[in-house]
Design an enzyme around this catalytic site. Structure first.
Site, short mmCIF file in Angstrom:
data_model
loop_
_atom_site.label_atom_id
_atom_site.label_comp_id
_atom_site.label_asym_id
_atom_site.label_seq_id
_atom_site.Cartn_x
_atom_site.Cartn_y
_atom_site.Cartn_z
N SER A 106 0.79 -1.24 0.00
CA SER A 106 0.00 0.00 0.00
C SER A 106 0.82 1.28 0.00
O SER A 106 0.24 2.37 -0.06
CB SER A 106 -0.96 0.01 1.20
OG SER A 106 -2.06 -0.82 0.93
N LYS A 126 0.02 3.82 -2.66
CA LYS A 126 -1.01 4.86 -2.55
C LYS A 126 -0.41 6.25 -2.36
O LYS A 126 -1.09 7.25 -2.60
CB LYS A 126 -1.96 4.51 -1.41
CG LYS A 126 -2.83 3.30 -1.75
CD LYS A 126 -3.48 2.67 -0.54
CE LYS A 126 -4.27 1.44 -0.99
NZ LYS A 126 -4.62 0.56 0.13
N SER A 172 -6.29 3.54 4.02
CA SER A 172 -5.75 2.59 3.05
C SER A 172 -6.85 1.88 2.25
O SER A 172 -6.73 0.69 1.94
CB SER A 172 -4.86 1.55 3.75
OG SER A 172 -3.90 1.04 2.85
#
Length: 391
Positions: free
Chosen positions: A60, A63, A115
């Site tokens: 993640s 991101k 997230s």
């Protein structure tokens, strides 16, 4: 010399020796994670690296890139319509509903703070029409705009794909680039935010334990976590001690606690061993027969135990720590080229003035001719009228 004076001098020399030993022998951080990188957030100076150029799965941390791409490319007030594809995403979500309409900024907040994989896909589809189109465009953006070369993303969230990779160094550079944007920095540093979606109304909290204070460390100003079974634990964190800002990225820790411990160790190393200084535009650096100088006053990162500056024949200034590790590079200007450019500018300016003077001279001559022609015309007209009267 008295015994007291001799003792005092010896004591001062002992303290000085101890200080130098401490500065020069600052141990390298012991990092458990498979790859790690510590950068000065403002100068991109590389203070520590472990396998920093090895391709790894970021999970993640992807991101971070999606967020800054969306902030720079999109209209934050524009409204995105959530697709069924976004809703069906695996992993962490903000529980979007198909057909739900939300502002782009809210989706970025849900993606970066909580997230949300569903929010990430909704962003990609809103900006570029599909995840595939988004992937092509963000990869181009990261190469041309951010300047990283060893990163390739297949999706906006970081869900595992063999062709979805980055490096610790690239991820730190991407984070530093993003941190220059105040909107990104605000969201990246948000600990808690009220979320009011169609199906989910709650306070969303950052997953970053250091940012929340669960793993205490002074000066943390932002961070993003990541995990998949293939990437293991990943973490990006930025901290500020009031004198210097640092960004740490650690990739592939087996245990969650390890990535926080590694990050703290990296920050301890950076804050205790490095500082900012100014490369003054009036400073001159010599390479053989050439002299170079900075284009402007430039912030650089220096090792407290000693920094070595070297310039090559092309004017590239390298800044190394006391162990010979390259911290950063700065391109300088050649004095000869600058002087030549100044002479050329003066010559061009002189030619321009001469042309202007010539033009003004011609204009003056043309004006005289114009007056004469008009005068002659008036004489002819007057004579013609007199002649007509006589006739």
């Amino acid at each position: 010399m008295s015994k007291i004076s001799a003792f005092f001098i010896a004591f001062v020399m002992f303290l000085s020796y101890q200080a130098n030993v401490h500065a020069e022998e600052q141990p390298q951080p012991e990092v458990i994670s498979e790859a790690a990188c510590l950068l000065d957030t403002e100068t991109n100076a590389v203070l520590y690296n472990k396998n920093a150029d090895v391709k790894m799965y970021p999970a993640s941390l992807t991101k971070i890139a999606t967020a800054i791409y969306a902030i720079e490319k999109g209209d934050l007030d524009s409204v995105a319509v959530v697709s069924g594809n976004a809703v069906r995403q695996d992993g962490t979500r903000v529980y979007l509903v198909e057909g739900e309409q939300l502002p782009l900024k809210m989706l970025i907040q849900g993606m970066l703070i909580n997230s949300g994989n569903d929010a990430a896909v909704a962003i990609a589809e809103h900006l570029d029409g599909s995840v595939e189109a988004f992937s092509a465009k963000i990869n181009e953006y990261l190469k041309t705009k951010v300047g990283v070369q060893n990163t390739h993303f297949m999706n906006p969230s970081g869900l595992h794909d063999e062709n979805h990779y980055t490096t610790a160094l690239d991820m730190a550079v991407i984070t530093n680039y993003a941190m220059k944007n105040p909107i990104f920095a605000e969201i990246y540093g948000t600990k808690k935010l009220w979320w009011e979606g169609q199906s989910w109304k709650t306070n969303i909290l950052t997953h970053h334990a250091m940012l929340k204070g669960e793993f205490p460390y002074s000066g943390i100003i932002g961070g993003k976590t990541g995990y998949t079974s293939q990437s293991k634990q990943t973490l990006a964190t930025t901290a500020d001690n009031g004198k210097i800002k640092l960004t740490a990225v650690v990739l592939k820790s087996e245990q969650k606690q390890d990535k926080y411990r590694d990050t703290a160790v990296l920050f301890d190393y950076g804050f205790s061993g490095y500082q900012h200084s100014i490369l003054n535009r009036n400073e001159t650096f010599t390479s053989e027969q050439q002299e170079f100088f900075p284009k402007q006053d430039t912030v650089i990162t220096e090792d407290l135990a000693g920094t070595v500056k070297k310039v090559n024949d092309s004017g590239l200034l390298t800044i190394e720590n006391h162990n010979g590790q390259l911290l950063q590079s700065v391109q300088l200007m050649s004095k000869k080229e600058t002087e030549h450019a100044s002479v050329s500018q003066l010559s061009d300016g002189k030619k321009k003035i001469e042309k202007e003077e010539q033009k003004q001279g011609l204009d003056a001559v043309n004006s005289v001719y114009g007056v004469l022609i008009i005068g002659a015309a008036l004489i002819i007209i007057t004579a013609g009228r007199k002649f007509a009267k006589k006739v």
